[in-house]
Structures are given as structure tokens and as C-alpha cells.
Design an enzyme around this catalytic site. Structure first.
Site, PDB file in Angstrom:
ATOM      1  N   CYS A  44       0.820  -1.207   0.000  1.00 42.78           N
ATOM      2  CA  CYS A  44       0.000   0.000   0.000  1.00 42.78           C
ATOM      3  C   CYS A  44       0.860   1.265   0.000  1.00 42.78           C
ATOM      4  O   CYS A  44       1.708   1.438   0.881  1.00 42.78           O
ATOM      5  CB  CYS A  44      -0.910  -0.012   1.225  1.00 42.78           C
ATOM      6  SG  CYS A  44      -1.816   1.530   1.487  1.00 42.78           S
ATOM      7  N   TRP A  77      -7.362  -6.711   5.681  1.00 38.93           N
ATOM      8  CA  TRP A  77      -5.990  -7.211   5.619  1.00 38.93           C
ATOM      9  C   TRP A  77      -5.807  -8.288   6.689  1.00 38.93           C
ATOM     10  O   TRP A  77      -6.401  -8.221   7.762  1.00 38.93           O
ATOM     11  CB  TRP A  77      -4.999  -6.079   5.894  1.00 38.93           C
ATOM     12  CG  TRP A  77      -5.101  -4.920   4.949  1.00 38.93           C
ATOM     13  CD1 TRP A  77      -5.900  -3.817   5.070  1.00 38.93           C
ATOM     14  CD2 TRP A  77      -4.368  -4.745   3.728  1.00 38.93           C
ATOM     15  NE1 TRP A  77      -5.718  -2.964   4.006  1.00 38.93           N
ATOM     16  CE2 TRP A  77      -4.772  -3.508   3.165  1.00 38.93           C
ATOM     17  CE3 TRP A  77      -3.402  -5.496   3.059  1.00 38.93           C
ATOM     18  CZ2 TRP A  77      -4.258  -3.017   1.973  1.00 38.93           C
ATOM     19  CZ3 TRP A  77      -2.885  -5.012   1.871  1.00 38.93           C
ATOM     20  CH2 TRP A  77      -3.308  -3.790   1.336  1.00 38.93           C
ATOM     21  N   THR A 111      -8.495   0.114   6.629  1.00 36.34           N
ATOM     22  CA  THR A 111      -7.355   0.563   5.842  1.00 36.34           C
ATOM     23  C   THR A 111      -6.044   0.511   6.616  1.00 36.34           C
ATOM     24  O   THR A 111      -6.025   0.495   7.851  1.00 36.34           O
ATOM     25  CB  THR A 111      -7.568   2.008   5.357  1.00 36.34           C
ATOM     26  OG1 THR A 111      -7.673   2.874   6.495  1.00 36.34           O
ATOM     27  CG2 THR A 111      -8.832   2.121   4.509  1.00 36.34           C
ATOM     28  N   VAL A 112      -4.953   0.492   5.868  1.00 40.30           N
ATOM     29  CA  VAL A 112      -3.609   0.684   6.400  1.00 40.30           C
ATOM     30  C   VAL A 112      -3.056   1.964   5.782  1.00 40.30           C
ATOM     31  O   VAL A 112      -3.442   2.335   4.672  1.00 40.30           O
ATOM     32  CB  VAL A 112      -2.699  -0.519   6.071  1.00 40.30           C
ATOM     33  CG1 VAL A 112      -3.086  -1.735   6.860  1.00 40.30           C
ATOM     34  CG2 VAL A 112      -2.684  -0.842   4.571  1.00 40.30           C
ATOM     35  N   TYR A 175      -5.368   6.474  -9.031  1.00 42.99           N
ATOM     36  CA  TYR A 175      -6.565   5.701  -8.689  1.00 42.99           C
ATOM     37  C   TYR A 175      -7.787   6.206  -9.465  1.00 42.99           C
ATOM     38  O   TYR A 175      -8.636   5.404  -9.877  1.00 42.99           O
ATOM     39  CB  TYR A 175      -6.831   5.762  -7.183  1.00 42.99           C
ATOM     40  CG  TYR A 175      -5.888   4.908  -6.375  1.00 42.99           C
ATOM     41  CD1 TYR A 175      -6.226   3.608  -6.018  1.00 42.99           C
ATOM     42  CD2 TYR A 175      -4.651   5.399  -5.980  1.00 42.99           C
ATOM     43  CE1 TYR A 175      -5.359   2.810  -5.286  1.00 42.99           C
ATOM     44  CE2 TYR A 175      -3.767   4.606  -5.245  1.00 42.99           C
ATOM     45  CZ  TYR A 175      -4.125   3.324  -4.901  1.00 42.99           C
ATOM     46  OH  TYR A 175      -3.259   2.537  -4.185  1.00 42.99           O
TER      47      TYR A 175
END
Length: 336
Positions: A44, A77, A111-112, A175
Site C-alpha cells: 500500500c 488485511w 485501511t492501512v 486511482y
């Protein structure tokens, strides 16, 4: 998992857990060595910012790091790289568990990067832009000797301005191109991306770094997109007007950073490719991960030293990568 909405432009969900870990603890989370765990994936780009900044500042001994695997599903994740599939400190299989510990009704992105309060097992924050700024400004008593000032007060207005345009047009711009739901949306994103890259090339033709004479937060944020460009964004996200290797100034700048301790030694090209090409099945239905590109060029001389400046100013580069945090051999040209 679906990332594309037909007929629509891509819009990132910006609803983050915005509590901060600060020197004065004003949000209830004071800076405290050993209390928190930074959860990342090397795949990421947003998490990679935190990995780089943590290493440049020498925070490894006071802020532990959990590395999730490169592939996730609808739930979150997972810690499939660890023995038994559990993070050895948090004791959980999926990052989702830490989000639900914070809020059982949590309905936003898992999210990370995320910073988890180890005693409670709850996520404190996943506000990725603020996480790295706070590493620079709130954790200063624990910075290593010789650590760079990545967010110096005198340069903050310039850094913030550069970061804003880089985020809108480049970091998130790839993105918007890759997840565009219409031809028109894709073409707008593609044009905006390369217009900004052209302007950045013009800036970096004269200056070694984006702001000032040393590395700053701005360089970290641009690097994490550039290092993924040819491996995933050029083909997978159709950002294909030119490869990074066909943009001489940006390619030399990216190599300069990659060869600087703290940058390239955190990059895992295997994880990057496996994540994008495997997870984004709506734009790569077969899940086939490409064999290329050739990574050997990352180690070629960059020739940018005559522009002046020093990466760490009067400071020093970080030391060896912390035990257990090295990128596996074969995943990077630095360890081929």
C-alpha cells in the site's frame, strides 16, 4: 471486491478515525514508547509513507510494526505472513478485529496504515496524512540522533502546498484513472495526472528535492507513487502515456530516493504487484500477476548530486534495517 462504479468517477472514502497520538495526549493518546503498533502492508502506498518516515526518524525501537500480507478480501488485511497467521503482539488474524474492538458498528474502510493501542487492541487512527506528520512533530524526543527534520516549521506552508497538489493529481490521480467508471472520467484523470507530472519534472529539473535542500515529507509522498508507477500504474491503471523510465527527470529523482537509505530498502515489489493485480479483480479478472518490469534500472547512477543539497542535511542516514523488517531477497533489486 468492486472498486469501479460504472459511469462514475472514482471517489476515495475520506472518513478516517482521526484521533491523534500527541506529545500532550490531548486526544487521550499520549506518545508513549511501546504502547502502540503501526500496522502496514508493503503493498500500500499510503502505508509505505509511514514505513519510510518511521525508518528515517529511527522510531523502530519505540513504535512496533506489524506487516500484513499483500492480499486482502472484503473483510480486511490479514496477518498471513506471521506464524500461525496471527500478529504476535496484537494476537489477531485480521486488522478488522482491531477496528471492531474500537467500534463494533464500524462501517468504513479497514485501511492501512493504522495505529493500534496495544493494551486495548483498538485502532487509534488510520488518518494516513496525519500519522506521518505526527511522527515528525510529536515523537521528537524519540527520534534517532542525526534524524532529518522532514517537516521543518519554516517550510511547512510550501510542503503543505506541494503535498496538496501531489495528492490530488498524482497520489490519488492514478486511482481516479484506474478505477474510472467511464471513458470520459478516465481521460480527465489521465490528462490531469500527466499534466502534474510534467510540472513536477520542470520543478525537479532545477532542484534535487521538492522543497528545500534536504528530504522532506513531500518527497516521501511523491516517492511512494513513483516507485509503483511502472510496476502497476502504467499497465494496471492505464496510466500509459509514458512509463516512469521514459520521464528522465522523474526517473532520475526516483532512483536518487530509492538509493537513499530508508526508501528503497522498504520497497517490496513482489507485494506491490501481487496486491494490485490479485485484489482488483474488476479490472484484472484473471488475477494474473505480470512477470515484469525489469527492476535492475533502480540501481543505475542517478546523476542528481550536482543539483546540490544533501538528503539528511547536517544529519546522518538511518542505520541497518531492524531485525525482522528486511524486504525478502528477490522482492527488491537491493536484495536480489
Amino acid at each position: 471486491m468492486s472498486y469501479v462504479t460504472e459511469g462514475k468517477e472514482y471517489s476515495r472514502d475520506g472518513r478516517y478515525l482521526a484521533d491523534r497520538i500527541t506529545a500532550d495526549g490531548r486526544d487521550g493518546f499520549p506518545v508513549e514508547p511501546g504502547r502502540y503498533r503501526l500496522v502496514v502492508s508493503r503493498a500500500c502506498p499510503w502505508a509505505s509513507r509511514a514505513v519510510i518516515v518511521r525508518r528515517l526518524l529511527g522510531l523502530e525501537t519505540v513504535l512496533g510494526m506489524a506487516i500484513a500480507g499483500p492480499v486482502h478480501d472484503e473483510r480486511s488485511w490479514s496477518f498471513d505472513l506471521d506464524p500461525g497467521g496471527r500478529d504476535p503482539v496484537l494476537g489477531i488474524e485480521r486488522l478488522q478485529e482491531a477496528y471492531l474492538a474500537r467500534d463494533p458498528g464500524y462501517d468504513r474502510g479497514i485501511t492501512v496504515p493504522a495505529v493500534v493501542d496495544v493494551p486495548t487492541g483498538e485502532v487509534v487512527t488510520n488518518d494516513f496524512p496525519q500519522i506521518t506528520i505526527d511522527m515528525s512533530t510529536q515523537w521528537t524526543p524519540y527520534h534517532r540522533e542525526g534524524a532529518p527534520d522532514l517537516y521543518p516549521p519554516a517550510l511547512r506552508p510550501q510542503i503543505d502546498a506541494v503535498n496538496e497538489t501531489v495528492y490530488e493529481d498524482v497520489n490519488n490521480g492514478v486511482y481516479r484513472a484506474g478505477f474510472a467508471g467511464s471513458q470520459a472520467a478516465y481521460e480527465r484523470a489521465h490528462e490531469r495526472l500527466f499534466a502534474r507530472l510534467d510540472r513536477l519534472s520542470q520543478r525537479l529539473e532545477r532542484f534535487r528535492y521538492l522543497v528545500g535542500d534536504t528530504l522532506t515529507e513531500a518527497d516521501v509522498r511523491l516517492f511512494t507513487t513513483l516507485v509503483r508507477f511502472d510496476a502497476v500504474y502504467h499497465g494496471h491503471f492505464k496510466c500509459n502515456r509514458r512509463k516512469l523510465t521514459e520521464m528522465p527527470v522523474l526517473w532520475a529523482y526516483a532512483r536518487d530516493l530509492f538509493q537513499t537509505p530508508g526508501f528503497g530498502d522498504t520497497v517490496d515489489f513482489d507485494h506491490i504487484k501481487r496486491h494490485y493485480y490479485t485484489v482488483h479483480r474488476d479490472i484484472n479478472p484473471t488475477g494474473i500477476v505480470p512477470a515484469g518490469p525489469d527492476l535492475s534500472g533502480w540501481l543505475e547512477p542517478h546523476g542528481r548530486t550536482p543539483l546540490g543539497g544533501e538528503p539528511f542535511g547536517d544529519g546522518t542516514p538511518p542505520g541497518p534495517v531492524a531485525p525482522g523488517e528486511a524486504v525478502p531477497p528477490g522482492h527488491t533489486p537491493l536484495a536480489a
